[in-house]
Scaffold this motif. Sequence first.
Motif, short mmCIF file in Angstrom:
data_model
loop_
_atom_site.label_atom_id
_atom_site.label_comp_id
_atom_site.label_asym_id
_atom_site.label_seq_id
_atom_site.Cartn_x
_atom_site.Cartn_y
_atom_site.Cartn_z
N ILE A 37 58.91 48.10 85.78
CA ILE A 37 58.85 49.51 86.17
C ILE A 37 58.32 50.31 84.99
CG2 ILE A 37 60.16 51.52 86.95
CD1 ILE A 37 62.17 49.62 88.21
N LYS A 38 57.20 50.98 85.17
CA LYS A 38 56.54 51.66 84.06
C LYS A 38 56.82 53.17 84.09
CE LYS A 38 54.70 47.73 83.00
NZ LYS A 38 55.21 46.97 81.84
N VAL A 39 57.01 53.73 82.91
CA VAL A 39 57.28 55.17 82.77
C VAL A 39 56.21 55.81 81.90
CG1 VAL A 39 58.95 56.93 82.07
CG2 VAL A 39 59.76 54.72 82.92
N HIS A 40 55.66 56.94 82.37
CA HIS A 40 54.66 57.67 81.61
C HIS A 40 55.04 59.15 81.56
CE1 HIS A 40 51.70 54.35 81.55
NE2 HIS A 40 52.23 54.05 82.73
N ILE A 100 56.66 55.60 87.20
CA ILE A 100 57.33 56.90 87.11
C ILE A 100 56.48 57.80 86.22
CG2 ILE A 100 59.45 58.11 86.44
CD1 ILE A 100 60.74 55.18 86.54
N VAL A 101 56.16 58.99 86.71
CA VAL A 101 55.34 59.94 85.95
C VAL A 101 56.14 61.22 85.73
CG1 VAL A 101 53.13 61.13 85.80
CG2 VAL A 101 53.31 59.01 87.14
N THR A 102 56.44 61.53 84.48
CA THR A 102 57.17 62.76 84.16
C THR A 102 56.25 63.72 83.40
OG1 THR A 102 58.05 62.01 82.02
CG2 THR A 102 59.30 61.41 84.00
N GLY A 103 56.72 64.92 83.23
CA GLY A 103 55.94 65.93 82.51
C GLY A 103 56.28 67.32 83.00
N ARG A 104 55.96 68.30 82.17
CA ARG A 104 56.27 69.69 82.51
C ARG A 104 55.35 70.20 83.61
NH1 ARG A 104 56.40 72.80 76.79
NH2 ARG A 104 57.83 74.23 77.84
N ALA A 105 55.71 71.34 84.17
CA ALA A 105 54.85 71.99 85.16
C ALA A 105 53.47 72.22 84.56
CB ALA A 105 55.47 73.33 85.58
N GLY A 106 52.44 71.85 85.32
CA GLY A 106 51.08 72.05 84.84
C GLY A 106 50.51 70.87 84.09
N SER A 107 51.26 69.78 83.96
CA SER A 107 50.77 68.61 83.22
C SER A 107 49.90 67.71 84.08
CB SER A 107 51.94 67.81 82.64
OG SER A 107 52.80 67.34 83.67
N GLY A 108 49.82 67.99 85.38
CA GLY A 108 48.92 67.23 86.24
C GLY A 108 49.51 66.00 86.87
N LYS A 109 50.83 65.98 87.06
CA LYS A 109 51.49 64.81 87.66
C LYS A 109 50.97 64.54 89.07
CE LYS A 109 55.58 66.64 87.24
NZ LYS A 109 55.17 67.89 86.59
N VAL A 160 55.02 55.47 93.59
CA VAL A 160 54.88 56.31 92.40
C VAL A 160 55.84 57.48 92.53
CG1 VAL A 160 53.30 57.60 90.94
CG2 VAL A 160 52.44 55.67 92.30
N PHE A 161 56.70 57.63 91.55
CA PHE A 161 57.64 58.76 91.50
C PHE A 161 57.15 59.74 90.44
CE2 PHE A 161 60.15 55.12 92.89
CZ PHE A 161 60.92 55.63 93.92
N ASN A 162 57.04 61.02 90.79
CA ASN A 162 56.74 62.00 89.75
C ASN A 162 57.82 63.07 89.75
OD1 ASN A 162 55.94 64.36 91.35
ND2 ASN A 162 54.07 63.24 91.86
N GLY A 163 58.03 63.66 88.60
CA GLY A 163 59.09 64.67 88.51
C GLY A 163 59.17 65.29 87.13
N ASP A 164 59.97 66.33 87.04
CA ASP A 164 60.12 67.10 85.81
C ASP A 164 61.61 67.40 85.62
OD1 ASP A 164 60.11 68.90 83.73
OD2 ASP A 164 58.93 70.43 84.75
N GLU A 177 57.19 62.95 95.50
CA GLU A 177 57.05 64.17 94.72
C GLU A 177 58.43 64.75 94.37
OE1 GLU A 177 53.27 66.41 95.17
OE2 GLU A 177 53.73 64.78 93.78
N GLU A 178 58.48 65.49 93.26
CA GLU A 178 59.69 66.22 92.86
C GLU A 178 60.92 65.30 92.83
OE1 GLU A 178 59.23 69.16 91.85
OE2 GLU A 178 57.40 69.86 92.83
#
Length: 229
Positions: A194-197, A33-42, A164-168, A140-141
């Motif tokens: 399950i890994k979270v970054h 799981i990849v989180t982060g704000r808009a523009g963080s490059g997820k 891989v899940f990414n989201g904000d 995505e999203e």
Amino acid sequence: MARQLKNEIKYAISLDDNQKEVKDSIWNNQIVIVTGRAGSGKSLVCAQTALDLFFKKEVRQILVTRANVETGRSLGLLPGSIGEKFNPYLEAFKENLFKVYVDNSEKKTKLEKHIENKDIDALPVAFIRGKTIDDILICEETQNLSAHEVMSIVTRLGKNGRIVFNGDFDQIDTRESYTGLHFLVEMAKQIPEIKVHKLKNNHRSDLVAKILDYDYARRKKNQIEENTE
């Protein structure tokens, strides 16, 4: 033991240390799981890692999906087949594929051919339910998916697959306060495999970071006011 990345491929964009950690994690784990704000490059790190796995023949196909959250015309009203209808939802990911890899016409043609041959393909969430994921799936999203949709995806994981899940959390476009991204992060607390970054660096204009800070403060204030009424 962590996989050793041999025969490194030269990409058009370099990852920072935070993104490299995510890339290593995707190489060595089945669900990330990849989180982060808009523009963080997820999406960018997901795109580069997926290409790395594909070009090194660790996977045979890259699949991408995302929530069908409609901000304009619905899928039913858009012309074409389901694939053609869904393509606009994946333009951002395809843009990242080209951004991280393409630096000459030869590479561009190579990538376009893989997309044309559906080695890199996009599917609606509902279509994922009928598959077993033995390659790599990028969702995505994820903040716009429901917990039920996330469960329908993770249970399709094959023995050698990766998801891989990414989201904000700050870009939820649904009316739900509890989303599939919340569900996944809670699940990860109970399942260590399950890994979270969280990506922290802003890779867009510095002005974007200020805009996001303003929007966060505005929404926080509105929330406090609503709770005190």
